[in-house]
Enzyme design. Structure first.
Site, PDB file in Angstrom:
ATOM      1  N   ILE A   7      13.267   1.246   1.931  1.00 27.66           N
ATOM      2  CA  ILE A   7      13.820   0.926   3.302  1.00 27.66           C
ATOM      3  C   ILE A   7      13.666  -0.636   3.556  1.00 27.66           C
ATOM      4  CG2 ILE A   7      13.834   1.535   5.456  1.00 27.66           C
ATOM      5  CD1 ILE A   7      12.583   4.128   4.718  1.00 27.66           C
ATOM      6  N   ASP A  10      -3.484   3.792   4.492  1.00 25.77           N
ATOM      7  CA  ASP A  10      -2.197   3.094   3.929  1.00 25.77           C
ATOM      8  C   ASP A  10      -1.269   2.717   4.917  1.00 25.77           C
ATOM      9  OD1 ASP A  10      -0.202   2.963   1.333  1.00 25.77           O
ATOM     10  OD2 ASP A  10       0.564   4.192   2.635  1.00 25.77           O
ATOM     11  N   ALA A  45       2.590  -9.391 -17.761  1.00 18.25           N
ATOM     12  CA  ALA A  45       1.018  -9.189 -17.866  1.00 18.25           C
ATOM     13  C   ALA A  45       0.893  -7.842 -17.640  1.00 18.25           C
ATOM     14  CB  ALA A  45       0.334 -10.183 -16.879  1.00 18.25           C
ATOM     15  N   GLY A  71       1.830  14.152  -8.086  1.00 18.54           N
ATOM     16  CA  GLY A  71       1.851  12.597  -8.289  1.00 18.54           C
ATOM     17  C   GLY A  71       1.914  12.129  -6.795  1.00 18.54           C
ATOM     18  N   LYS A 114       0.467  -0.923   6.527  1.00 19.95           N
ATOM     19  CA  LYS A 114       1.865  -1.145   6.708  1.00 19.95           C
ATOM     20  C   LYS A 114       2.247  -1.539   8.117  1.00 19.95           C
ATOM     21  CE  LYS A 114       2.897   1.960   2.837  1.00 19.95           C
ATOM     22  NZ  LYS A 114       3.396   3.402   2.452  1.00 19.95           N
ATOM     23  N   LYS A 120       0.636  -3.856   0.093  1.00 20.41           N
ATOM     24  CA  LYS A 120       0.648  -4.025   1.492  1.00 20.41           C
ATOM     25  C   LYS A 120      -0.953  -4.392   1.911  1.00 20.41           C
ATOM     26  CE  LYS A 120       0.316   0.664   0.024  1.00 20.41           C
ATOM     27  NZ  LYS A 120       0.829   1.359  -1.129  1.00 20.41           N
TER      28      LYS A 120
END
Length: 434
Positions: free
Chosen positions: A134, A199, A43, A185, A203, A103
C-alpha cells in the site's frame, strides 16, 4: 543514459520478490524511471538456485555492496537493527542512495540515518516499511501535502488482523489461531513483535512523523497486544455493533500527539472494521480532503516488492534533479520538524469497553455506576449476560463516553477492589472513525 546499477542485500522473501519483479518488468520499469535499472550485485548468506543470477556478482558480505564503486543504489532487505544500521550508514558514507523495507530500522534509527543522508546529499527511501504494497507513505507525504493531518489510524499488522478475524468468524481462541498463523507463515516462531503490537508501533511511528512533521519517537509509542482478548470479548463487541481490531492511532491534539497501538472497538458499519484476514488498511483524516482509506496487501513477496521498486524508480528519477529540491524524508523540511510532545497514554482520550465479572446480587450495578460517576465517566450503554452465569458471576459489559485514560485507570482500580467484582476488569478502547 547508462542504466542505474543497484545492489540487493538480502534475497529472502522481499528480496527475492524485488529481484523477480525487476527482471520480469524491466522494460516497463525503465519506461517509468527514464533509464534502465540493473541488478549488479547481490549479497546473501546462502545460494538461492531458484533465482536466475547468472552474470550478477554474488557475495556473502553486505558491506562489499555498500563499498562497491559500481553500485549507485543499495537495497537493504535484511531486517533487524544492528547490521542493517551499519550497512545503511556505510552506504550513505560512500555516497550511495538507499532503499529499505526495514520499519524497525527507520522507526528506531531513522533520525540518525536521515541526518547523515542529508549531509551526504543522498536519498533514503522506505515506502515498503509500512503496509507492504500500500503506497500510504507517498500518499501522506505527497498526495495529501496540502492538508493539516488530524489523525491517522490503521490496521498495519496482518498477523494480528488474521487472528482477530478468525476469532470473530469462527469462534476460535487466540491460542488456537496463533498456532495456525505460525503454520501458514503469517506469524514467526516467536510472534511477540506481531501479537504484542511492536511491529505496528514501528510502522505507526513512521506514519506519525510524516503526518505531523515530528521526529521519529518510537520509544514514546504506547503499545498493547491482543493476547488477553477472549472469544467472549469478540462476541460481546459484535452484539453491541462493533468489531475488535488491533489498531494503531496517531492523533494531533492541542496538548500534543497521541501515539498508541492497542485493541480497539470500531463500529461494524465502518469500512476499516470490515478489513479482514491478513489485509492492511490505513485511514487518514485531513482538514481539506476529509477521511481517505488505503487498503491492500500489507506484506508478501511481490506486494512489498512493488513498494520497494516504486522507491527505486523515485530515486532513479531524482538522481538527475537538484538535491535541495527533493521530497524530504519525513515530508517536512528537516529544519521545520516541530517539537509537539508525544502524550503519555494516561493523557489520551477515548471511549471504552469494560468487561466486569460481577456477583449476581442486587446493588452491584449501582456500585459500579457510582464509581464511574464519581470520576466523571458517563455510561453510553450496558449489557448483562445472565445466561452466561458461572460460579455466581455474571459478565457486565459497559460502553463509556470519551474520557481521558487516567480516569478509567482510577475507576478500574476501584472496581477491582469492589467486593462484588471478581477478577481483573477487561478494558478495550473504542474509536468512532469517520
Amino acid at each position: 543514459m547508462n542504466p542505474v546499477k543497484v545492489g540487493i542485500c538480502g534475497l529472502g522473501t522481499v528480496g527475492g520478490g524485488t529481484f523477480n519483479v525487476l527482471q520480469r518488468n524491466a522494460e516497463e520499469i525503465a519506461r517509468r524511471a527514464g533509464r534502465g535499472i540493473e541488478v549488479a550485485q547481490i549479497a546473501m548468506r546462502t545460494p538461492k538456485p531458484q533465482f536466475q543470477t547468472t552474470g550478477i556478482a554474488i557475495t556473502n558480505d553486505v558491506f562489499e555492496v555498500a563499498t562497491n564503486p559500481e553500485i549507485d543504489i543499495v537495497i537493504e532487505l535484511m531486517g533487524g537493527y544492528t547490521v542493517a544500521r551499519e550497512l545503511v550508514l556505510k552506504a550513505i558514507e560512500n555516497g550511495k542512495h538507499v532503499v529499505t523495507a526495514n520499519k524497525a530500522l527507520i522507526a528506531v534509527h531513522g533520525n540518525e540515518i536521515f541526518a547523515k543522508a542529508r549531509e551526504k546529499g543522498v536519498i533514503v527511501a522506505f515506502e515498503a516499511a509500512v503496509a507492504g504494497g500500500i503506497p500510504v507513505i507517498k500518499a501522506i507525504r505527497e498526495g495529501l501535502s496540502a492538508n493539516r493531518i488530524n489523525w491517522v489510524a490503521g490496521i498495519i499488522n496482518g498477523t494480528g488482523n488474521f487472528i482477530l478475524t478468525e476469532m470473530r468468524e469462527k469462534g476460535r481462541t487466540f491460542e488456537d489461531v496463533l498456532v495456525e498463523a505460525q503454520a501458514l507463515g503469517y506469524a514467526e516462531a516467536d510472534p511477540t513483535f506481531d501479537v504484542e503490537g511492536i511491529d505496528a508501533a514501528h510502522k505507526l511511528t513512521i506514519l506519525a512523523s510524516i503526518a505531523f512533521g515530528i521526529p521519529l519517537q518510537f520509544d514514546k509509542a504506547y503499545t498493547e497486544g491482543i493476547t488477553k482478548l477472549t472469544t467472549a470479548d469478540v462476541n460481546y463487541a459484535e452484539a453491541l455493533g462493533y468489531r475488535i481490531k488491533h489498531l494503531g492511532v496517531a492523533r494531533s491534539t492541542a496538548a500534543g500527539i497521541e501515539l498508541r497501538v492497542h485493541p480497539t472497538l470500531i463500529p461494524a458499519d465502518r469500512l476499516i472494521a470490515n478489513v479482514n484476514g491478513v489485509m492492511n488498511a490505513v485511514m487518514v483524516n485531513g482538514d481539506a480532503a476529509g477521511s481517505t482509506l488505503f487498503y491492500g496487501a500489507g506484506a508478501g513477496m511481490e506486494p512489498t516488492a512493488s513498494s520497494v521498486i516504486a522507491d527505486l524508480v523515485d530515486v532513479v528519477r531524482a538522481m538527475t534533479s537538484d538535491p535541495e529540491n527533493r521530497v524530504p524524508h519525513l515530508a517536512f523540511q528537516p529544519d521545520s520538524l516541530s517539537a509537539h510532545p508525544i502524550l503519555p497514554i494516561e493523557a489520551c482520550e477515548s471511549a471504552y469497553y469494560l468487561r466486569i465479572q460481577a456477583k449476581d446480587h442486587p446493588g452491584v450495578l449501582a456500585q459500579v455506576a457510582s464509581i464511574l460517576s464519581e470520576r466523571g465517566i458517563n455510561i453510553e450503554s450496558i449489557m448483562q449476560k445472565e445466561v452466561e452465569e458461572h460460579d455466581g458471576l455474571v459478565p457486565m459489559i459497559l460502553l463509556t463516553h470519551r474520557v481521558v485514560e487516567q480516569r478509567i485507570n482510577d475507576a478500574i482500580a476501584a472496581l477491582e477492589a469492589l467486593a462484588g467484582v471478581n477478577g481483573p476488569v477487561v478494558r478495550i478502547r473504542v474509536e468512532h472513525l469517520n
